[in-house]
Design a protein around this motif. Structure first.
Motif, PDB file in Angstrom:
ATOM      1  N   ALA A   1      13.999  -7.382   5.319  1.00  0.00           N
ATOM      2  CA  ALA A   1      15.018  -8.191   6.001  1.00  0.00           C
ATOM      3  C   ALA A   1      14.804  -8.169   7.513  1.00  0.00           C
ATOM      4  N   GLN A   2      14.526  -6.999   8.070  1.00  0.00           N
ATOM      5  CA  GLN A   2      14.296  -6.882   9.513  1.00  0.00           C
ATOM      6  C   GLN A   2      13.011  -7.595   9.931  1.00  0.00           C
ATOM      7  N   ALA A   3      11.982  -7.515   9.104  1.00  0.00           N
ATOM      8  CA  ALA A   3      10.733  -8.212   9.421  1.00  0.00           C
ATOM      9  C   ALA A   3      10.970  -9.714   9.473  1.00  0.00           C
ATOM     10  N   VAL A   4      11.715 -10.245   8.509  1.00  0.00           N
ATOM     11  CA  VAL A   4      12.023 -11.681   8.516  1.00  0.00           C
ATOM     12  C   VAL A   4      12.783 -12.032   9.788  1.00  0.00           C
ATOM     13  N   GLU A   5      13.792 -11.261  10.102  1.00  0.00           N
ATOM     14  CA  GLU A   5      14.614 -11.560  11.278  1.00  0.00           C
ATOM     15  C   GLU A   5      13.806 -11.491  12.570  1.00  0.00           C
ATOM     16  N   ARG A   6      12.976 -10.467  12.699  1.00  0.00           N
ATOM     17  CA  ARG A   6      12.253 -10.248  13.965  1.00  0.00           C
ATOM     18  C   ARG A   6      10.962 -11.048  14.086  1.00  0.00           C
ATOM     19  N   ILE A   7      10.300 -11.296  12.959  1.00  0.00           N
ATOM     20  CA  ILE A   7       9.004 -11.977  13.023  1.00  0.00           C
ATOM     21  C   ILE A   7       9.140 -13.474  12.810  1.00  0.00           C
ATOM     22  N   VAL A   8       9.853 -13.865  11.768  1.00  0.00           N
ATOM     23  CA  VAL A   8       9.952 -15.288  11.451  1.00  0.00           C
ATOM     24  C   VAL A   8      10.920 -15.980  12.388  1.00  0.00           C
TER      25      VAL A   8
ATOM     26  N   VAL B   1       0.846  -1.204   0.000  1.00  0.00           N
ATOM     27  CA  VAL B   1       0.000   0.000   0.000  1.00  0.00           C
ATOM     28  C   VAL B   1       0.874   1.244   0.000  1.00  0.00           C
ATOM     29  N   GLU B   2       1.893   1.247   0.847  1.00  0.00           N
ATOM     30  CA  GLU B   2       2.801   2.396   0.925  1.00  0.00           C
ATOM     31  C   GLU B   2       3.492   2.629  -0.418  1.00  0.00           C
ATOM     32  N   GLN B   3       3.966   1.564  -1.006  1.00  0.00           N
ATOM     33  CA  GLN B   3       4.702   1.653  -2.275  1.00  0.00           C
ATOM     34  C   GLN B   3       3.815   2.162  -3.404  1.00  0.00           C
ATOM     35  N   LEU B   4       2.552   1.752  -3.432  1.00  0.00           N
ATOM     36  CA  LEU B   4       1.657   2.141  -4.522  1.00  0.00           C
ATOM     37  C   LEU B   4       1.010   3.507  -4.318  1.00  0.00           C
ATOM     38  N   THR B   5       0.789   3.895  -3.075  1.00  0.00           N
ATOM     39  CA  THR B   5       0.074   5.144  -2.843  1.00  0.00           C
ATOM     40  C   THR B   5       1.000   6.311  -2.531  1.00  0.00           C
ATOM     41  N   LEU B   6       2.109   6.059  -1.834  1.00  0.00           N
ATOM     42  CA  LEU B   6       3.081   7.102  -1.497  1.00  0.00           C
ATOM     43  C   LEU B   6       4.487   6.568  -1.762  1.00  0.00           C
ATOM     44  N   PRO B   7       4.822   6.369  -3.020  1.00  0.00           N
ATOM     45  CA  PRO B   7       6.068   5.687  -3.360  1.00  0.00           C
ATOM     46  C   PRO B   7       7.344   6.396  -2.938  1.00  0.00           C
ATOM     47  N   ASP B   8       7.266   7.675  -2.614  1.00  0.00           N
ATOM     48  CA  ASP B   8       8.472   8.408  -2.239  1.00  0.00           C
ATOM     49  C   ASP B   8       8.726   8.439  -0.733  1.00  0.00           C
ATOM     50  N   VAL B   9       7.869   7.806   0.053  1.00  0.00           N
ATOM     51  CA  VAL B   9       8.081   7.781   1.502  1.00  0.00           C
ATOM     52  C   VAL B   9       9.311   6.944   1.844  1.00  0.00           C
ATOM     53  N   LEU B  10       9.456   5.793   1.216  1.00  0.00           N
ATOM     54  CA  LEU B  10      10.577   4.895   1.482  1.00  0.00           C
ATOM     55  C   LEU B  10      11.396   4.699   0.215  1.00  0.00           C
ATOM     56  N   THR B  11      12.698   4.630   0.378  1.00  0.00           N
ATOM     57  CA  THR B  11      13.558   4.310  -0.760  1.00  0.00           C
ATOM     58  C   THR B  11      13.531   2.803  -0.978  1.00  0.00           C
ATOM     59  N   ASP B  12      14.021   2.366  -2.120  1.00  0.00           N
ATOM     60  CA  ASP B  12      14.121   0.924  -2.382  1.00  0.00           C
ATOM     61  C   ASP B  12      14.984   0.252  -1.323  1.00  0.00           C
ATOM     62  N   ALA B  13      16.081   0.893  -0.952  1.00  0.00           N
ATOM     63  CA  ALA B  13      16.982   0.320   0.065  1.00  0.00           C
ATOM     64  C   ALA B  13      16.267   0.204   1.411  1.00  0.00           C
ATOM     65  N   GLU B  14      15.470   1.211   1.767  1.00  0.00           N
ATOM     66  CA  GLU B  14      14.724   1.145   3.029  1.00  0.00           C
ATOM     67  C   GLU B  14      13.696   0.017   2.996  1.00  0.00           C
ATOM     68  N   ARG B  15      13.010  -0.143   1.869  1.00  0.00           N
ATOM     69  CA  ARG B  15      12.035  -1.229   1.759  1.00  0.00           C
ATOM     70  C   ARG B  15      12.723  -2.582   1.900  1.00  0.00           C
ATOM     71  N   ASP B  16      13.860  -2.747   1.221  1.00  0.00           N
ATOM     72  CA  ASP B  16      14.596  -4.011   1.315  1.00  0.00           C
ATOM     73  C   ASP B  16      15.036  -4.288   2.748  1.00  0.00           C
ATOM     74  N   GLU B  17      15.515  -3.259   3.424  1.00  0.00           N
ATOM     75  CA  GLU B  17      15.963  -3.433   4.813  1.00  0.00           C
ATOM     76  C   GLU B  17      14.786  -3.750   5.733  1.00  0.00           C
ATOM     77  N   LEU B  18      13.647  -3.127   5.496  1.00  0.00           N
ATOM     78  CA  LEU B  18      12.459  -3.419   6.309  1.00  0.00           C
ATOM     79  C   LEU B  18      12.027  -4.871   6.138  1.00  0.00           C
TER      80      LEU B  18
END
Length: 196
Positions: free
Chosen positions: A181-188, A162-179
């Motif tokens: 990675a962090q979600a996998v590490e912290r949640i899974v 939703v963030e990427q499609l509606t407000l694509p400039d809020v996060l950079t590609d690198a920030e999305r990738d890191e998020l």
């Protein structure tokens, strides 16, 4: 009256485009006819009314969003560690984001479902089925975290789309990738180590 499946698909694809561009209020049978470049009145031969069109457009979005069975199996087969699991999720986010009009139409349909019980039933059944399938595939692949992790990742990745499609400039590609990675590490959680 005999109906043409290719024309029905074109009308539903037109409905998806209208929903994404003009919202649910802009979705009329006439607007779908115009978008699909068919004679005015064609959509009324395929859909009983606007509610029927909304429900069938919802089913069509999911039909188009779902990867082929072989691709789904391959994704889970390749998720062997946190990095490859993260790559699978980033690939899913990219695939869904690439169908921008479909996902935006789906957001419109979700809002419309708060007022239309038949549409709410369809979307609820479809989302629940997808979640159950993802949990079963996750567990069958022996991935860590269980059902709760799958649900949390589902919620996180959907909002990332939703963030990427509606407000694509809020996060950079690198920030999305890191998020991701962090979600996998912290949640899974930690992946089991494989014997060499």
């Amino acid at each position: 009256m005999r109906q043409n499946p290719a024309r029905r698909a074109a009308l539903l694809d037109g409905a998806i485009e209208v929903l994404a561009r003009d919202g649910a209020r802009g979705l009329t049978l006439r607007a779908v006819d115009k978008e699909a470049a068919v004679p005015i009145g064609t959509a009324s031969n395929y859909f009983r009314n606007r509610d029927d069109l909304l429900v069938q457009a919802g089913a069509r979005v999911y039909e188009q969003l779902r990867p082929e069975e072989g691709a789904i199996t391959e994704m889970f087969d390749q998720a062997l560690d946190a990095a490859s699991y993260g790559a699978m999720l980033r690939g899913s986010v990219d695939r869904v984001s690439a169908f921008r009009s479909g996902y935006l139409a789906l957001l419109e349909l979700r809002l419309e479902a708060t007022r239309r019980p038949e549409l709410r039933t369809l979307l609820t059944e479809r989302v629940r089925s997808d979640i159950d399938e993802n949990v079963a595939r996750h567990e069958a692949a022996g991935l860590p975290g269980g059902a709760t992790a799958v649900l949390l990742m589902y919620l996180a990745m959907n909002w990332l789309v939703v963030e990427q499609l509606t407000l694509p400039d809020v996060l950079t590609d690198a920030e999305r990738d890191e998020l991701v990675a962090q979600a996998v590490e912290r949640i899974v959680g930690p992946f089991p180590t494989t014997a060499e």
